[in-house]
Design an enzyme around this catalytic site. Structure first.
Site, PDB file in Angstrom:
ATOM      1  N   LYS A 116       0.379  -3.337 -15.738  1.00 54.85           N
ATOM      2  CA  LYS A 116      -0.658  -3.208 -14.722  1.00 54.85           C
ATOM      3  C   LYS A 116      -2.006  -2.804 -15.313  1.00 54.85           C
ATOM      4  CE  LYS A 116       2.218  -2.263 -10.677  1.00 54.85           C
ATOM      5  NZ  LYS A 116       3.494  -2.615 -11.284  1.00 54.85           N
ATOM      6  N   LYS A 158       1.400   4.758 -10.454  1.00 50.66           N
ATOM      7  CA  LYS A 158       2.193   3.525 -10.462  1.00 50.66           C
ATOM      8  C   LYS A 158       2.681   3.235 -11.872  1.00 50.66           C
ATOM      9  CE  LYS A 158       0.309   0.096  -8.077  1.00 50.66           C
ATOM     10  NZ  LYS A 158      -0.757  -0.835  -7.606  1.00 50.66           N
ATOM     11  N   GLY A 165       8.002  -1.092  -5.589  1.00 48.86           N
ATOM     12  CA  GLY A 165       7.952   0.295  -5.149  1.00 48.86           C
ATOM     13  C   GLY A 165       8.603   1.282  -6.101  1.00 48.86           C
ATOM     14  N   HIS A 208      -1.614  -4.600   2.858  1.00 49.88           N
ATOM     15  CA  HIS A 208      -1.125  -5.256   1.646  1.00 49.88           C
ATOM     16  C   HIS A 208      -1.082  -6.753   1.949  1.00 49.88           C
ATOM     17  CE1 HIS A 208       2.022  -5.281  -1.804  1.00 49.88           C
ATOM     18  NE2 HIS A 208       1.558  -6.507  -1.613  1.00 49.88           N
ATOM     19  N   ARG A 296       6.310 -14.644 -10.714  1.00 56.03           N
ATOM     20  CA  ARG A 296       7.612 -15.193 -10.310  1.00 56.03           C
ATOM     21  C   ARG A 296       7.526 -15.595  -8.849  1.00 56.03           C
ATOM     22  NH1 ARG A 296       8.973 -10.941  -7.143  1.00 56.03           N
ATOM     23  NH2 ARG A 296       8.486  -8.854  -7.863  1.00 56.03           N
TER      24      ARG A 296
END
Length: 672
Positions: A116, A158, A165, A208, A296
């Site tokens: 990330k 994160k 999650g 989101h 993906r």
């Protein structure tokens, strides 16, 4: 096009890929673990290869064994599905080195987007808007806390290599940061083998919204519109829909083009999803920021298929075999509205604790995947109701994998029609033998916020009062359904033998038959009166009235105390599972002879609510504890779960150590 592919996954996504492959006359090879020896995905494929033990590290994560299986069976390509190895660049490289096509993006794209922090630096260069935060390589806990203090609370920690999650925590204050960081890192190392994290500003009232992108080897890239995935628990999606409510054409185009720019920045090929956090401001204005790219196919891809009439797995196979994208951006259109509900083995009223067990009953609404081909096989008419699942009646939900049992997808001309269709389909979903979130999903769908599309990631806690511990079927009607099922079962068993009848017939007087039930922790006494004319009178608690019922093979039509419903009632031991169009419930029938004189005592035992691994204890022998205090952390189904004290007391003894595997119901520690 390929002649044979290996599907390096399990469950519903393996079945989903196999279905499209079969339609395209492509032979398939399944892989399986000990726990999945008789699984549906194994039967859905033409061949199957055993991988190893039930734990993912012993089976579905053994990429060397998977490549050996592909070569041994003559497969030309490997479809990774999602999860497991789908975003593992080493696996993608190994496939290429073995002469196999990896049905996904190049390893370089997976690597670039897999972490990330690095991906956000890349997006910044590509001009994609970012949430303020720390995305650097430094991982010293004190330095990370300083960065969080600089950004300002609340912040979101994160896992850099994470998703779904896992390894994610919202932190409200500096005092909570270090404990949350430690938990994130533990979960990240267990799930991804990498405990690096990033820290970002926690956007208030966020939505989101993600964009489906597709690229080919000729350099073409398109976006297939958006999905709103704001309804979440534990940072995991519960309901997803397309298109996103309230989305303007201008914002759709802006977000779509930003997603394509993100994909082009890493020379993306195949199906991918660019996820954005959307900040809602007064007056309806919305700003969006890049979160991450999932390299993906996504769990929620069926809603995109429903509104576009496309088979995204077919697109994956065509692109991976070297064909150009089947359509250009200007040819893509949105038709209607689609919603997906994730049906999971879990207890929403108990903090969504995962459940394991056997599917004694698994009845689904009538459904198809794609209703028919149209327009030279470029489009499919979306089905009104679709079920994607890797499980059937009699199958077991094990503790080794994700808790999702199935995906229920509906499509309608409008959002309102899709909502009504989803509630009806959920009502027709009957699962017995394991706890599920089906009724919770009905509560969410019926909530004011969701119905009015007042969406953000805090919808579930905001609507807590109407979502949790809701009993929509009253005690009197539940008792009437249970009594009716008992009488019907006795009639079936008795057949034509008059000496086996238990209807209470006698030549004089009125026969009274007692019943006793437990309904949501309360004992309910009931009495059935057999009248001379064959009529039945029922008293359930303080409610009395005539009991009238008829039945066919599937349902019982029950009338009692001014109420009437159609019910499907399934017995599991003494437990009656009652499903009606308006609600579902459970009511325990107590055998008055068997339970006579038996007393039940409360204990102060702390037991494991599911099979899993003990991560840590926060107390030691001799410590005083209060009811509700966090005492232990367990890991199950790839998530950490906090176990709280059942009562006040003193810790007498810890019965396990961190790292120990425990079974459901195992006593973790004693409280005196």
């Amino acid at each position: 096009m390929f002649k044979k592919i290996l599907i390096a996954n399990r469950g519903e996504i393996a079945c989903r890929v196999a279905a499209t492959a079969k339609r395209l006359a492509i032979r398939t090879v399944a892989v399986y673990s000990d726990a999945d020896a008789d699984a549906r995905h194994v039967k859905a494929c033409d061949e199957a290869v055993y991988l190893g033990g039930s734990a993912p590290k012993d089976s579905y994560l053994r990429w060397e064994r998977i490549i050996e299986a592909a070569k041994a069976t003559g497969a030309q390509a490997v479809h990774p599905g999602y999860g497991f190895l789908s975003e593992n660049e080493e696996f993608a490289k190994a496939c290429a080195e073995a002469g196999l096509v990896f049905i996904g993006p190049p390893a370089s794209a997976i690597q670039a987007m897999g972490l990330k922090a690095e991906s956000k630096q890349l997006m910044e260069k590509a001009g994609v808007p970012l949430v303020p935060g720390y995305h650097g390589a430094g991982q010293d806990p004190q330095m990370l806390q300083q960065e969080a203090d600089r950004i300002g609370y609340p912040v979101l920690i994160k896992a850099s290599a994470g998703g779904g999650g896992k390894g994610m925590r919202a932190v409200e204050s500096a005092a909570q940061f270090q404990a949350a960081l430690a938990s994130c890192k533990r979960e990240a190392i267990n799930s991804f083998g990498d405990d690096a994290v990033l820290v970002e500003k926690y956007v208030q009232r966020p939505r989101h919204i993600e964009i489906q992108v597709f690229g080919d080897t000729q350099g073409n890239c398109v976006y297939l519109f958006e999905r709103d995935c704001s309804v979440q628990r534990r940072h995991q999606k519960v309901l997803e829909e397309a298109p996103a409510p309230g989305m303007t054409e201008a914002m759709r185009k802006e977000m779509g083009e930003a997603a394509v720019a993100a994909a082009r920045a890493v020379n993306y090929v195949g199906a991918g999803t660019v996820e954005f956090i959307v900040e809602q401001r007064a007056g309806g204005e919305m700003n969006f920021f890049f979160m991450e790219m999932n390299t993906r196919l996504q769990v929620e891809h069926p809603v995109t298929e429903a509104i576009t009439g496309l088979d995204l797995v077919e697109w994956q196979l065509r692109v991976a075999s070297g064909e150009p994208l089947p359509m250009k951006q200007e040819e893509l259109q949105i038709s209607g509205h689609a919603i997906e509900a994730r049906i999971c083995a879990e207890s929403p009223d108990n903090n969504f604790l995962p459940a394991t067990g056997r599917l004694d009953v698994a009845r689904w609404p009538l459904h198809v995947v794609f209703r028919r081909n149209a327009d030279a096989e470029r489009f499919h008419e979306p089905a009104p109701v679709r079920i994607d699942t890797g499980f059937g009646e009699g199958d077991a939900i094990s503790p080794y994998y994700d808790s999702m049992i199935a995906k229920l997808i509906v499509h309608g001309a409008t959002r309102e029609q899709a909502l009504a269709r989803l509630d009806e389909a959920l009502a027709q979903t009957h699962i017995v033998g394991i706890q599920t979130n089906v009724q919770f999903l009905r509560h969410v769908v019926g909530s004011k916020s969701f119905a009015q599309a007042d969406l953000d990631t805090a919808l579930i806690p905001r609507e807590e009062a109407v979502l949790f511990k809701q009993e929509r079927l009253g005690m009197p009607l539940a008792v009437a359904c249970a009594v009716a099922r008992t009488l019907l079962q006795e009639k079936t068993l008795a057949g034509a033998d008059p000496f086996s009848r238990r209807d209470g017939w006698r030549s004089h007087g009125i026969n009274l038959r007692p019943f006793e039930f437990e309904f949501h922790g309360e004992t309910v006494k009931a009495q059935l009166s057999y009248l001379h004319d064959g009529a039945l009178m029922l008293k359930a608690g303080d409610v009395s009235g005539a009991l009238v019922f008829t039945s066919d093979d599937a349902e019982i039509d029950v009338q009692f105390a001014g109420q009437r419903t159609r019910a499907s009632v399934y017995a599991s031991g003494e437990m009656n599972h009652v499903f009606t169009p308006s609600a579902a419930t459970q009511i325990l029938a107590i055998d008055l002879l068997e339970h006579a004189g038996v007393a039940h005592a409360e204990t102060g035992r702390l037991t494991a609510p599911m099979p899993g691994k003990v991560v840590s204890f926060s107390v030691k022998a001799g410590d005083k504890v209060s009811k509700g205090q966090a005492l232990a952390v367990m890991e199950a189904m790839k998530m950490e779960h906090t176990i709280a004290a059942p009562a006040d007391g003193t810790v007498a003894e810890l019965l396990y150590s961190p790292g120990d595997q425990v079974s459901e119901g195992a006593e973790l520690l004693r409280i005196s």
